[in-house]
Enzyme design. Sequence first.
Site, PDB file in Angstrom:
ATOM      1  N   THR A  20       6.257   0.845  -8.130  1.00 45.09           N
ATOM      2  CA  THR A  20       6.290   1.484  -6.809  1.00 45.09           C
ATOM      3  C   THR A  20       7.390   2.525  -6.811  1.00 45.09           C
ATOM      4  OG1 THR A  20       6.786   1.140  -4.464  1.00 45.09           O
ATOM      5  CG2 THR A  20       7.765  -0.414  -5.994  1.00 45.09           C
TER       6      THR A  20
ATOM      7  N   THR B 132       3.823   0.943  -0.659  1.00 42.84           N
ATOM      8  CA  THR B 132       3.080   0.308  -1.762  1.00 42.84           C
ATOM      9  C   THR B 132       3.390  -1.192  -1.829  1.00 42.84           C
ATOM     10  OG1 THR B 132       3.365   2.344  -3.022  1.00 42.84           O
ATOM     11  CG2 THR B 132       2.700   0.415  -4.287  1.00 42.84           C
TER      12      THR B 132
ATOM     13  N   GLY C 234       5.176   8.369  -6.918  1.00 42.94           N
ATOM     14  CA  GLY C 234       4.028   8.281  -7.814  1.00 42.94           C
ATOM     15  C   GLY C 234       4.036   9.321  -8.910  1.00 42.94           C
TER      16      GLY C 234
ATOM     17  N   ARG D  24      -4.549  13.732  -2.499  1.00 41.62           N
ATOM     18  CA  ARG D  24      -3.514  13.416  -3.505  1.00 41.62           C
ATOM     19  C   ARG D  24      -3.726  12.011  -4.035  1.00 41.62           C
ATOM     20  NH1 ARG D  24       0.798   9.345  -3.682  1.00 41.62           N
ATOM     21  NH2 ARG D  24       2.483  10.177  -4.958  1.00 41.62           N
ATOM     22  N   ILE D  25      -3.688  11.884  -5.370  1.00 41.81           N
ATOM     23  CA  ILE D  25      -3.788  10.579  -6.021  1.00 41.81           C
ATOM     24  C   ILE D  25      -2.381  10.202  -6.506  1.00 41.81           C
ATOM     25  CG2 ILE D  25      -4.817   9.298  -7.931  1.00 41.81           C
ATOM     26  CD1 ILE D  25      -6.983  10.189  -6.145  1.00 41.81           C
ATOM     27  N   GLY D  26      -1.971   8.966  -6.287  1.00 40.18           N
ATOM     28  CA  GLY D  26      -0.656   8.535  -6.767  1.00 40.18           C
ATOM     29  C   GLY D  26      -0.771   7.730  -8.046  1.00 40.18           C
ATOM     30  N   ASP D  27       0.294   6.981  -8.356  1.00 39.07           N
ATOM     31  CA  ASP D  27       0.330   6.204  -9.603  1.00 39.07           C
ATOM     32  C   ASP D  27      -0.481   4.914  -9.521  1.00 39.07           C
ATOM     33  OD1 ASP D  27       2.667   5.534  -7.737  1.00 39.07           O
ATOM     34  OD2 ASP D  27       2.580   3.793  -9.045  1.00 39.07           O
TER      35      ASP D  27
END
Lengths: 131, 187
Positions: A51, A1, A54, A29-32
């Site tokens: 970072t 990130t 997530g 998958r979706i992270g932060d």
Amino acid sequence: TVGCVAVDNEGNLAAATSTGGLVNKMVGRIGDTPIIGAGTYANSLCAVSATGKGEAIIRGTVARDVAALMEFKGMSLEQAAALVVGDRVPKGNVGLIAVSATGEVTMPFNTTGMFRACATEDGHSEIAIWD
Amino acid sequence: MGWAIALHGGAGDIPLSLPPERRLPREACLRHCLQVGVHALKSKKSPLDVVELVVQELENNPNFNAGRGSVLTTNGTVEMEACIVDGKTMRCGAVSGLKTVVNPIYLARLVMEKTPHIYLGFEGAEAFAREQGVETVDASHFITPENVERLKQAREANRVQIDYNAQPVQKDMKREELIPDGDSQIG
């Protein structure tokens, strides 16, 4: 990130974050990073880019919490960020960078290291990986 | 008050023993991006333009986990995501699931400025990128030998855990293995 936060002389703030996510993550998958208030946030008080893991950053609404502690508890940027990173998320999971409308900069992390850099108009600048 | 800027290239289990050949190029990139950002602020660019410019620089550097150099999914593919927020207006743009867009942060900005939405994902985001004429390349452009190796190591780590667990393992993030080459690509 990767991420960047900036404030100009008028106190205007912005934050940007971009990532490939986690090694070996599930497809879809979706992270932060794209979740406003988790990995990325900015308002009239501060700008934050986070970072790390997530899933922990989303659970902790990390970026918004920093801004909310400033807004509702009157904390300084440094106090707010230190509380969130030091107290609100599991160790070894999170780092963040943030600037405030008054030109403060903070870059706390609770992992082994974070690739980071900063500079301010009064001449301070720093490039670092570890504590 | 004065201007200020900060940037990061990811946090994680970065061991103090990181060899110079891995540390120095990353430090050089941080230094370069900081100079780009400071110059832009001094030239009175808006913070929104500055953060987009710096993140694009970082996306283009294969040493960091974004854009070119993004880590790989379990299928060995790239799915990139990005987000930009303007503190003055609270306008936001976010994208996920990108496979071909060279600079995801630029597309996130276009979502903010050219759509009534905040967040576009996967095929919709890719279609929007093509509609906007955003630079795209073959997905293989983003895949580096280092990250192919990292994925292999991460899979082996998972396989070892599964071998020791009668039940299908729910990957325990706390036991995240430190990737031997030094950069734990957790973020």
